[in-house]
Design a protein around this motif. Structure first.
Motif, PDB file in Angstrom:
ATOM      1  N   ALA A  83      48.797  34.998  64.468  1.00  0.00           N
ATOM      2  CA  ALA A  83      48.352  34.985  63.068  1.00  0.00           C
ATOM      3  C   ALA A  83      46.830  34.881  62.978  1.00  0.00           C
ATOM      4  CB  ALA A  83      49.017  33.831  62.337  1.00  0.00           C
ATOM      5  N   VAL A 123      55.549  34.957  59.883  1.00  0.00           N
ATOM      6  CA  VAL A 123      54.691  34.549  61.001  1.00  0.00           C
ATOM      7  C   VAL A 123      55.539  33.919  62.114  1.00  0.00           C
ATOM      8  CG1 VAL A 123      52.861  32.926  61.674  1.00  0.00           C
ATOM      9  CG2 VAL A 123      52.647  34.244  59.568  1.00  0.00           C
ATOM     10  N   ARG A 159      59.576  29.917  60.256  1.00  0.00           N
ATOM     11  CA  ARG A 159      60.551  28.890  60.639  1.00  0.00           C
ATOM     12  C   ARG A 159      60.285  28.513  62.083  1.00  0.00           C
ATOM     13  NH1 ARG A 159      67.064  29.338  61.671  1.00  0.00           N
ATOM     14  NH2 ARG A 159      66.278  30.284  63.578  1.00  0.00           N
ATOM     15  N   ALA A 160      60.202  27.224  62.348  1.00  0.00           N
ATOM     16  CA  ALA A 160      60.113  26.696  63.711  1.00  0.00           C
ATOM     17  C   ALA A 160      58.923  27.246  64.493  1.00  0.00           C
ATOM     18  CB  ALA A 160      61.412  26.983  64.470  1.00  0.00           C
ATOM     19  N   GLY A 193      50.934  40.224  67.508  1.00  0.00           N
ATOM     20  CA  GLY A 193      49.679  39.481  67.451  1.00  0.00           C
ATOM     21  C   GLY A 193      49.901  38.049  67.029  1.00  0.00           C
ATOM     22  N   GLU A 249      54.520  38.735  65.473  1.00  0.00           N
ATOM     23  CA  GLU A 249      54.974  38.012  66.659  1.00  0.00           C
ATOM     24  C   GLU A 249      54.069  38.384  67.843  1.00  0.00           C
ATOM     25  OE1 GLU A 249      57.266  35.626  67.631  1.00  0.00           O
ATOM     26  OE2 GLU A 249      56.456  36.084  69.602  1.00  0.00           O
ATOM     27  N   PRO A 250      53.548  37.401  68.587  1.00  0.00           N
ATOM     28  CA  PRO A 250      52.620  37.746  69.666  1.00  0.00           C
ATOM     29  C   PRO A 250      53.277  38.262  70.958  1.00  0.00           C
ATOM     30  CG  PRO A 250      52.703  35.348  69.345  1.00  0.00           C
ATOM     31  CD  PRO A 250      53.579  35.953  68.311  1.00  0.00           C
ATOM     32  N   LEU A 251      54.524  37.878  71.224  1.00  0.00           N
ATOM     33  CA  LEU A 251      55.089  38.195  72.543  1.00  0.00           C
ATOM     34  C   LEU A 251      55.752  39.574  72.591  1.00  0.00           C
ATOM     35  CD1 LEU A 251      56.610  34.776  73.660  1.00  0.00           C
ATOM     36  CD2 LEU A 251      54.340  35.714  74.075  1.00  0.00           C
ATOM     37  N   TRP A 300      47.233  28.813  60.182  1.00  0.00           N
ATOM     38  CA  TRP A 300      47.465  30.213  60.591  1.00  0.00           C
ATOM     39  C   TRP A 300      47.945  31.062  59.422  1.00  0.00           C
ATOM     40  CZ3 TRP A 300      51.063  28.595  65.236  1.00  0.00           C
ATOM     41  CH2 TRP A 300      50.268  28.058  66.258  1.00  0.00           C
TER      42      TRP A 300
HETATM   43  C1  SAM Z   1      60.323  28.576  68.298  1.00  0.00           C
HETATM   44  S1  SAM Z   1      59.972  30.234  67.990  1.00  0.00           S
HETATM   45  C2  SAM Z   1      60.734  30.482  66.416  1.00  0.00           C
HETATM   46  C3  SAM Z   1      61.095  31.905  66.185  1.00  0.00           C
HETATM   47  C4  SAM Z   1      61.765  32.186  64.826  1.00  0.00           C
HETATM   48  N1  SAM Z   1      60.840  31.985  63.726  1.00  0.00           N
HETATM   49  C5  SAM Z   1      63.015  31.348  64.640  1.00  0.00           C
HETATM   50  O1  SAM Z   1      63.068  30.548  63.719  1.00  0.00           O
HETATM   51  O2  SAM Z   1      63.951  31.514  65.442  1.00  0.00           O
HETATM   52  C6  SAM Z   1      58.222  30.241  67.592  1.00  0.00           C
HETATM   53  C7  SAM Z   1      57.637  31.640  67.564  1.00  0.00           C
HETATM   54  O3  SAM Z   1      56.313  31.578  67.059  1.00  0.00           O
HETATM   55  C8  SAM Z   1      55.502  32.472  67.803  1.00  0.00           C
HETATM   56  N2  SAM Z   1      54.116  32.010  67.671  1.00  0.00           N
HETATM   57  C9  SAM Z   1      53.520  30.943  68.279  1.00  0.00           C
HETATM   58  N3  SAM Z   1      52.232  30.846  67.908  1.00  0.00           N
HETATM   59  C10 SAM Z   1      51.988  31.855  67.031  1.00  0.00           C
HETATM   60  C11 SAM Z   1      50.833  32.284  66.313  1.00  0.00           C
HETATM   61  N4  SAM Z   1      49.664  31.650  66.432  1.00  0.00           N
HETATM   62  N5  SAM Z   1      50.945  33.363  65.492  1.00  0.00           N
HETATM   63  C12 SAM Z   1      52.126  34.004  65.380  1.00  0.00           C
HETATM   64  N6  SAM Z   1      53.243  33.648  66.050  1.00  0.00           N
HETATM   65  C13 SAM Z   1      53.183  32.592  66.866  1.00  0.00           C
HETATM   66  C14 SAM Z   1      56.080  32.383  69.216  1.00  0.00           C
HETATM   67  O4  SAM Z   1      55.741  33.497  70.017  1.00  0.00           O
HETATM   68  C15 SAM Z   1      57.574  32.285  68.936  1.00  0.00           C
HETATM   69  O5  SAM Z   1      58.194  33.539  68.905  1.00  0.00           O
END
Ligand code: SAM
Length: 222
Positions: free
Chosen positions: A110, A58, A126-127, A108, A82-84, A137
Motif C-alpha cells: 500500500a 489492501v 481484513r487481518a 504492491g 497484494e504484494p506477494l 497504509w
Molecule cells: C494475514 S494476510 C490476510 C489476507 C486476507 N486479507 C484475509 O483476510 O485472509 C495479510 C496480507 O496482507 C498483505 N500485506 C502485508 N503488508 C502489506 C502492505 N504494506 N500493503 C499491502 N498488503 C500487505 C500480506 O502479503 C498478506 O497477504
C-alpha cells in the motif's frame, strides 16, 4: 447472499479449498469453515459500502474480503492490492475464472503504490495489521471524504481507542464500530469505519500529493 452469482461463489470456495490450500494461501483447517468464516463473513461488508464506488482491498491475500464483496456487488470497481506474487497470481486466476470484469489485481505494498493508484472512495482490509499501522497504509489511498472499512475481531474498540491520535494525524474526522451480517453470520462481523476529511493522509501529505499532481512529478527517495 450471493444471488445470481452463487455458482461463482461456490467455484471460489472450491478454488480456495483446492489450489488455495495446496499453494499455501489458506490453512487446511479453514476448509470446513470457509463459508461462515471467510466468504459470508466478508460478503456482509457490502451492507456498509456505498453504491457504485471505487474500492481498494489492501492486503487481499487469497481475495478476502475483496472477492466475496465483488460477487455480491457488481456495481463496485474493486482493486485487489497484494504484494506477494504467489498471491497475485492466484487472485488473477480467480478473477479470470469467475469473469469478474469489475475487479483488477495490483501487485504492491500500500505504501509503495501511493501516487500510481488512483485514490479510491473506500479502502477495505481484513487481518492485515493493527489499526494504527493499517490506517497509515490505507488512509492515504483514499479520496477526500473517503472511508476505510476494516474487518476486525473482538479487539475493535480497543484498537480504535489506541489508534485515535494516529488517525487524527492522518486526517480522520469520524470513527465508529459497526456490527454487520444480521441474519447471515453468527457471530456478527465487526467493522471499524474511519472517515477522512478533505486531506486523507494528513495536511502535509495532502500538500505533497497536490504539488506532485501540479508538477506531474513525484520525487524518488534515494
Ligand atoms: C494475514 S494476510 C490476510 C489476507 C486476507 N486479507 C484475509 O483476510 O485472509 C495479510 C496480507 O496482507 C498483505 N500485506 C502485508 N503488508 C502489506 C502492505 N504494506 N500493503 C499491502 N498488503 C500487505 C500480506 O502479503 C498478506 O497477504
Amino acid at each position: 447472499m450471493f444471488g445470481e452469482l452463487f455458482p461463482e461463489a461456490v467455484r471460489y470456495a472450491e478454488l480456495l479449498a483446492d489450489a488455495g490450500v495446496k499453494r499455501g494461501l489458506i490453512g487446511p483447517r479453514e476448509v470446513p469453515r470457509l463459508w461462515e468464516r471467510h466468504l459470508l463473513n466478508c460478503a456482509v461488508l457490502s451492507e456498509v459500502v456505498p453504491e457504485g464506488v471505487t474500492v481498494c482491498d489492501v492486503g487481499s491475500g487469497a481475495g478476502l474480503p475483496g472477492i466475496p464483496l465483488a460477487l455480491v456487488r457488481p456495481d463496485l470497481k474493486i482493486t485487489l492490492l497484494e504484494p506477494l506474487l504467489r498471491r497475485t497470481n492466484f487472485l488473477q486466476e480467480v478473477v479470470e475464472l469467475l469473469g469478474l470484469d469489475h475487479v483488477t489485481v495490483v501487485r504492491g505494498r500500500a505504501e509503495e503504490v501511493l501516487g500510481t493508484l488512483q485514490p479510491v472512495q473506500v479502502v477495505t482490509a481484513r487481518a492485515v495489521a493493527p489499526l494504527d499501522r493499517l490506517a497509515g497504509w490505507g488512509v492515504p489511498l483514499l479520496k477526500p471524504y473517503g472511508e476505510m472499512l476494516a474487518l476486525k475481531g473482538d479487539t475493535a474498540e480497543e484498537e480504535l481507542h489506541g489508534a485515535r491520535a494516529a488517525l487524527s494525524k492522518l486526517g480522520v474526522v469520524e470513527t465508529e464500530v459497526l456490527q454487520v451480517g444480521e441474519g447471515v453470520v453468527d457471530p456478527l462481523s465487526t467493522v471499524v469505519r474511519v472517515v477522512v476529511g478533505e486531506s486523507p493522509g494528513g495536511v502535509r501529505f495532502a500538500a505533497k500529493r497536490a504539488k506532485a499532481a501540479r508538477t506531474g512529478r513525484t520525487r524518488r527517495r534515494r
